[in-house]
Design an enzyme around this catalytic site. Sequence first.
Site, PDB file in Angstrom:
ATOM      1  N   VAL A  10       0.996  -1.141   0.018  1.00  0.00           N
ATOM      2  CA  VAL A  10      -0.044   0.088  -0.202  1.00  0.00           C
ATOM      3  C   VAL A  10       0.850   1.259   0.055  1.00  0.00           C
ATOM      4  CG1 VAL A  10      -1.942  -1.108   1.212  1.00  0.00           C
ATOM      5  CG2 VAL A  10      -0.333  -0.121   2.534  1.00  0.00           C
ATOM      6  N   SER A  11       0.295   2.377  -0.580  1.00  0.00           N
ATOM      7  CA  SER A  11       1.157   3.463  -0.636  1.00  0.00           C
ATOM      8  C   SER A  11       1.540   4.207   0.505  1.00  0.00           C
ATOM      9  CB  SER A  11       0.636   4.406  -1.727  1.00  0.00           C
ATOM     10  OG  SER A  11       0.385   3.717  -2.957  1.00  0.00           O
TER      11      SER A  11
END
Length: 183
Positions: A10-11
Amino acid sequence: MGKTLGYARVSTDDQDVQTQKAKLEGLGAVVVFSDIGNGSSLDGRTQLEAALRLLEPGDELVALHPDRLARDTGDLLTIGKRVIEKKAVLRINDPSIVLDGTDMMAEVMLTIFGMVGMMEKHFIKARQRRGIEAAKLKGVYKGRPATISPDAVRDLHQQGLGATEIAKRLKIGRASVYRALAA
Protein backbone atom coordinates in the site's frame (compact mmCIF):
# COMPACT_ATOMS: atom_id res chain seq x y z
CA MET A 1 5.55 -27.42 -6.40
CA GLY A 2 7.19 -25.41 -3.63
CA LYS A 3 5.75 -22.82 -1.33
CA THR A 4 3.73 -19.80 -2.41
CA LEU A 5 4.76 -16.43 -0.99
CA GLY A 6 2.51 -13.41 -1.37
CA TYR A 7 3.49 -9.78 -1.71
CA ALA A 8 1.23 -6.83 -0.95
CA ARG A 9 1.93 -3.11 -0.95
CA VAL A 10 0.00 0.00 0.00
CA SER A 11 1.20 3.54 -0.60
CA THR A 12 0.45 5.17 2.76
CA ASP A 13 -0.03 4.29 6.43
CA ASP A 14 -3.71 5.18 6.30
CA GLN A 15 -4.38 2.46 3.70
CA ASP A 16 -5.17 -1.09 4.77
CA VAL A 17 -3.14 -3.99 3.43
CA GLN A 18 -5.47 -6.59 4.98
CA THR A 19 -7.71 -6.89 1.90
CA GLN A 20 -4.70 -7.70 -0.27
CA LYS A 21 -3.39 -10.17 2.32
CA ALA A 22 -6.72 -12.01 2.48
CA LYS A 23 -6.89 -12.28 -1.33
CA LEU A 24 -3.29 -13.51 -1.53
CA GLU A 25 -3.96 -16.12 1.14
CA GLY A 26 -6.99 -17.18 -0.89
CA LEU A 27 -4.63 -17.64 -3.84
CA GLY A 28 -2.50 -20.02 -1.78
CA ALA A 29 0.09 -17.76 -0.16
CA VAL A 30 1.38 -19.36 3.04
CA VAL A 31 3.14 -16.14 4.02
CA VAL A 32 2.33 -12.62 2.83
CA PHE A 33 5.03 -9.97 2.88
CA SER A 34 3.87 -6.36 2.80
CA ASP A 35 5.44 -2.95 2.45
CA ILE A 36 4.10 0.55 2.92
CA GLY A 37 5.42 3.07 0.43
CA ASN A 38 5.05 4.12 -3.15
CA GLY A 39 5.89 1.77 -5.97
CA SER A 40 8.12 4.26 -7.74
CA SER A 41 11.30 2.69 -6.42
CA LEU A 42 12.57 -0.57 -5.00
CA ASP A 43 14.51 1.35 -2.34
CA GLY A 44 13.27 0.69 1.17
CA ARG A 45 11.06 -2.24 0.16
CA THR A 46 12.45 -4.52 2.87
CA GLN A 47 9.60 -7.00 2.79
CA LEU A 48 9.87 -7.47 -0.98
CA GLU A 49 13.59 -8.08 -0.52
CA ALA A 50 12.85 -10.63 2.22
CA ALA A 51 10.37 -12.46 -0.02
CA LEU A 52 12.85 -12.55 -2.90
CA ARG A 53 15.62 -13.85 -0.63
CA LEU A 54 13.39 -16.66 0.67
CA LEU A 55 12.44 -17.96 -2.75
CA GLU A 56 13.77 -21.40 -3.60
CA PRO A 57 13.53 -23.45 -6.81
CA GLY A 58 9.90 -24.36 -7.48
CA ASP A 59 8.49 -21.61 -5.24
CA GLU A 60 6.06 -18.97 -6.40
CA LEU A 61 5.83 -15.26 -5.62
CA VAL A 62 2.30 -13.98 -6.16
CA ALA A 63 1.03 -10.40 -6.31
CA LEU A 64 -2.49 -9.19 -7.06
CA HIS A 65 -1.52 -6.58 -9.67
CA PRO A 66 1.71 -5.50 -11.40
CA ASP A 67 1.56 -2.05 -9.76
CA ARG A 68 1.69 -3.65 -6.31
CA LEU A 69 5.18 -4.85 -7.23
CA ALA A 70 6.40 -1.74 -9.06
CA ARG A 71 5.27 1.27 -11.07
CA ASP A 72 8.39 1.22 -13.20
CA THR A 73 9.06 -1.10 -16.13
CA GLY A 74 12.70 -1.63 -15.24
CA ASP A 75 11.90 -2.41 -11.60
CA LEU A 76 9.13 -4.82 -12.57
CA LEU A 77 11.41 -6.66 -14.98
CA THR A 78 14.21 -6.70 -12.38
CA ILE A 79 11.87 -8.38 -9.90
CA GLY A 80 10.84 -10.89 -12.55
CA LYS A 81 14.46 -11.61 -13.42
CA ARG A 82 15.39 -12.14 -9.77
CA VAL A 83 12.50 -14.58 -9.34
CA ILE A 84 13.51 -16.54 -12.45
CA GLU A 85 17.17 -16.59 -11.34
CA LYS A 86 15.96 -18.38 -8.21
CA LYS A 87 14.23 -20.92 -10.51
CA ALA A 88 10.94 -19.76 -9.05
CA VAL A 89 7.78 -18.37 -10.66
CA LEU A 90 6.28 -14.87 -10.52
CA ARG A 91 2.50 -14.98 -10.73
CA ILE A 92 0.36 -11.89 -11.02
CA ASN A 93 -3.34 -12.40 -10.44
CA ASP A 94 -4.92 -9.57 -12.44
CA PRO A 95 -4.13 -9.56 -15.30
CA SER A 96 -3.12 -13.19 -15.22
CA ILE A 97 0.64 -13.32 -15.87
CA VAL A 98 2.85 -16.29 -15.04
CA LEU A 99 6.54 -15.52 -15.49
CA ASP A 100 8.75 -18.59 -15.28
CA GLY A 101 11.36 -17.79 -17.91
CA THR A 102 9.86 -20.02 -20.59
CA ASP A 103 7.11 -17.82 -22.03
CA MET A 104 8.18 -14.73 -23.94
CA MET A 105 4.59 -13.42 -23.96
CA ALA A 106 4.57 -13.30 -20.16
CA GLU A 107 7.65 -11.05 -20.25
CA VAL A 108 6.02 -8.89 -22.94
CA MET A 109 2.88 -8.58 -20.78
CA LEU A 110 4.97 -7.66 -17.75
CA THR A 111 6.75 -5.00 -19.82
CA ILE A 112 3.47 -3.56 -21.08
CA PHE A 113 1.96 -3.37 -17.60
CA GLY A 114 5.18 -1.83 -16.28
CA MET A 115 4.81 0.88 -18.92
CA VAL A 116 1.17 1.38 -17.94
CA GLY A 117 2.29 1.79 -14.32
CA MET A 118 4.85 4.40 -15.35
CA MET A 119 2.22 6.33 -17.30
CA GLU A 120 -0.17 6.13 -14.36
CA LYS A 121 2.57 7.46 -12.03
CA HIS A 122 3.20 10.33 -14.46
CA PHE A 123 -0.51 11.24 -14.59
CA ILE A 124 -0.83 11.11 -10.79
CA LYS A 125 2.13 13.49 -10.39
CA ALA A 126 0.76 15.83 -13.05
CA ARG A 127 -2.66 15.98 -11.34
CA GLN A 128 -0.94 16.58 -8.00
CA ARG A 129 1.10 19.47 -9.46
CA ARG A 130 -2.04 21.02 -10.98
CA GLY A 131 -3.83 20.72 -7.65
CA ILE A 132 -0.96 22.35 -5.78
CA GLU A 133 -0.80 25.21 -8.29
CA ALA A 134 -4.57 25.77 -8.00
CA ALA A 135 -4.33 25.77 -4.20
CA LYS A 136 -1.43 28.25 -4.31
CA LEU A 137 -3.47 30.61 -6.50
CA LYS A 138 -6.27 30.49 -3.91
CA GLY A 139 -3.74 31.09 -1.13
CA VAL A 140 -4.64 27.78 0.51
CA TYR A 141 -1.43 25.82 -0.07
CA LYS A 142 1.50 26.78 2.11
CA GLY A 143 3.66 23.69 1.61
CA ARG A 144 4.45 20.91 4.00
CA PRO A 145 4.71 22.04 7.62
CA ALA A 146 8.19 22.09 9.11
CA THR A 147 9.10 18.87 10.91
CA ILE A 148 12.02 20.28 12.87
CA SER A 149 12.41 23.24 15.13
CA PRO A 150 15.00 25.72 13.85
CA ASP A 151 15.25 27.02 17.43
CA ALA A 152 16.28 23.56 18.69
CA VAL A 153 18.94 23.34 15.98
CA ARG A 154 20.27 26.83 16.80
CA ASP A 155 20.29 26.08 20.56
CA LEU A 156 22.36 22.93 20.06
CA HIS A 157 24.66 24.77 17.67
CA GLN A 158 25.19 27.56 20.24
CA GLN A 159 26.15 24.85 22.75
CA GLY A 160 29.05 24.03 20.44
CA LEU A 161 27.69 20.89 18.81
CA GLY A 162 28.53 20.16 15.18
CA ALA A 163 26.02 19.37 12.46
CA THR A 164 26.52 15.60 12.69
CA GLU A 165 25.85 15.51 16.44
CA ILE A 166 22.84 17.85 16.12
CA ALA A 167 21.42 15.62 13.37
CA LYS A 168 21.86 12.51 15.54
CA ARG A 169 20.22 14.09 18.58
CA LEU A 170 17.25 15.47 16.65
CA LYS A 171 17.02 12.41 14.36
CA ILE A 172 17.21 14.50 11.20
CA GLY A 173 19.61 14.73 8.29
CA ARG A 174 22.68 16.94 8.32
CA ALA A 175 21.33 18.85 5.33
CA SER A 176 18.31 19.80 7.47
CA VAL A 177 20.65 21.08 10.15
CA TYR A 178 22.48 23.28 7.64
CA ARG A 179 19.19 24.62 6.21
CA ALA A 180 17.90 25.46 9.70
CA LEU A 181 21.14 27.26 10.56
CA ALA A 182 21.06 29.22 7.32
CA ALA A 183 17.42 30.29 7.78
